[in-house]
Design an enzyme around this catalytic site. Structure first.
Site, mmCIF file in Angstrom:
data_model
loop_
_atom_site.group_PDB
_atom_site.id
_atom_site.type_symbol
_atom_site.label_atom_id
_atom_site.label_comp_id
_atom_site.label_asym_id
_atom_site.label_seq_id
_atom_site.Cartn_x
_atom_site.Cartn_y
_atom_site.Cartn_z
ATOM 1 N N HIS A 249 24.126 39.059 40.073
ATOM 2 C CA HIS A 249 23.981 38.241 41.266
ATOM 3 C C HIS A 249 24.701 38.946 42.413
ATOM 4 O O HIS A 249 25.293 40.012 42.234
ATOM 5 C CB HIS A 249 24.531 36.833 41.045
ATOM 6 C CG HIS A 249 23.643 35.974 40.206
ATOM 7 N ND1 HIS A 249 22.403 35.562 40.623
ATOM 8 C CD2 HIS A 249 23.811 35.466 38.951
ATOM 9 C CE1 HIS A 249 21.843 34.827 39.680
ATOM 10 N NE2 HIS A 249 22.669 34.758 38.650
ATOM 11 N N ASP B 176 21.984 39.821 48.643
ATOM 12 C CA ASP B 176 20.678 39.168 48.540
ATOM 13 C C ASP B 176 19.850 39.336 49.811
ATOM 14 O O ASP B 176 18.663 39.675 49.758
ATOM 15 C CB ASP B 176 20.863 37.673 48.260
ATOM 16 C CG ASP B 176 21.273 37.383 46.826
ATOM 17 O OD1 ASP B 176 21.401 38.341 46.043
ATOM 18 O OD2 ASP B 176 21.472 36.208 46.507
#
Length: 381
Positions: free
Chosen positions: A136, A166
């Site tokens: 992540h 991200d």
């Protein structure tokens, strides 16, 4: 709108891929979310919700359509391949090899549609020893060396409040890569594979840090870099009322204005003082800033070009006149949900601006419509 004729099949979930395809949708692309019939995009489940879907989902998936396909079934694969025949772009964010195991990898799909642009957004890319690792945002920042540099001097690394890898490392490079591939297709008539690694993207952001290390091999320490706590001219100070102001007076003219504003013109020559003196200078400035409230300091610096700004809360930011003037918070009316506020479009084009046309789709809302269209087109052929 500039991308009106472009059809995107979006297999992504959560944040990086949906942010990328949101940018395309805002400028007219027909973005069709391909979702699992049972749960769809995981982001639908978060709180708070606007209806049965989360506020986050509504923000990232405006201007899109939703089609439910189970890609593990022959029927789902068949329908997806039929959709690919008339698509321009496929975006997915599975780990490398997943689409190949489904029989839907790029090498298969480009035989169906040689003009197809296929973008894969992954943590570590399609190659290298980490390509199959899960991860992540925080993991990509860790490997990039960025997380180690975030935080106060002598403190531990801090988790950033927004997802740098991200969005900055994945979504934005993906959008740029897709547009570059579209541009190339106009010349060659051929599509191509766009390989986006969020780790790669974060490393590319280290422009004020990494080149220096590559040049002299000197390691910088947390909180001591020029733009992350090392300089008194570029720092955050607490006010009397427990608020904060930021100072970005890097150039001498701004530093002079700041020093005059706080009544310490004797600080002006210390702009480039060595690190140990910078630490003392920051302490002295903080002692002064403590003496007045944020509002009082903002009044003092109102007509001074010193690069002094208040550290705003979200409530203050969303009603700030600059943000309102740039339409970065937009309201749209919906027949059942009432007024919905959305984050605005950050890219301003003078001739073909982006537009928020409709809210995020319900799970599978357009399945019947799209599959009927695809089957009709196939019969004509």
């Amino acid at each position: 709108m500039v991308l009106t004729s472009i059809r995107v099949l979006d297999l992504t979930r959560l944040l990086p891929g949906p942010y990328c395809t949101m940018l395309l949708a805002d400028f007219g692309a027909e973005v069709i979310k391909i979702e699992d019939p049972k749960i769809g995009d995981y982001a639908r489940m978060y709180e708070p919700k606007l209806d049965e879907d989360s506020a986050l989902f509504h923000s990232l998936n405006r201007n899109k359509k939703s089609v439910c396909l189970d890609l593990k079934t022959e029927e789902g694969k068949h329908n997806f391949i039929k959709m690919v025949e008339n698509a321009d772009i496929v975006v997915e964010s599975f780990r490398p090899g997943v689409m190949e195991r489904l029989g839907l990898g790029y090498q298969t799909l480009k035989l169906v549609n040689p003009r197809l642009i296929y973008c894969a957004v992954t943590g570590y890319g399609q190659t290298g020893p980490y390509k199959d690792f899960p991860g992540h945002d925080i993991n990509y920042l860790s490997f990039a060396g960025l997380l180690n540099l975030m935080g106060e001097k002598d403190g531990k690394p801090i988790v950033p409040s927004t997802q740098i890898a991200d969005i900055g490392g994945g979504a934005l490079p993906a959008a740029v890569g897709i547009l570059l591939a579209l541009f190339e297709r106009e010349r060659s008539g051929k599509g191509q594979f766009v390989d986006i690694s969020m780790l790669d993207g974060v490393i590319s952001w280290l422009q004020t840090i990494l080149p220096n290390y590559l040049a002299d091999s000197v390691t910088t320490k947390r909180g001591e870099q020029m733009l992350s706590g090392g300089l008194a001219v570029y720092s955050i100070y607490e006010t009397k009322d427990a608020r904060f102001l930021s100072v970005g007076a890097l150039e001498e003219k701004f530093w002079q204005a700041f020093c005059h504003g706080i009544g310490r013109s004797d600080f002006i020559p210390r702009i480039l003082a060595p690190p140990h003196e910078q630490h003392r200078l920051k302490y002295e400035i903080q002692t002064i800033i403590y003496q007045k409230t944020l509002a009082e300091w903002m009044e003092i610096f109102e007509n001074k070009e010193a690069c002094v700004t208040p550290v705003l809360t979200l409530e203050e930011m969303t009603s700030d006149p600059q943000i309102m003037a740039r339409e970065m918070i937009q309201s749209m009316k919906h027949e059942t949900l009432g007024t919905i506020k959305q984050i605005g479009i950050p890219i301003k084009l003078s001739e073909t601006p982006g537009v928020i046309r409709f809210i995020a789709p319900k799970l599978g809302e357009h399945t019947e419509e799209i599959l009927k269209e695809v089957n009709a087109a196939r019969k004509k052929v």
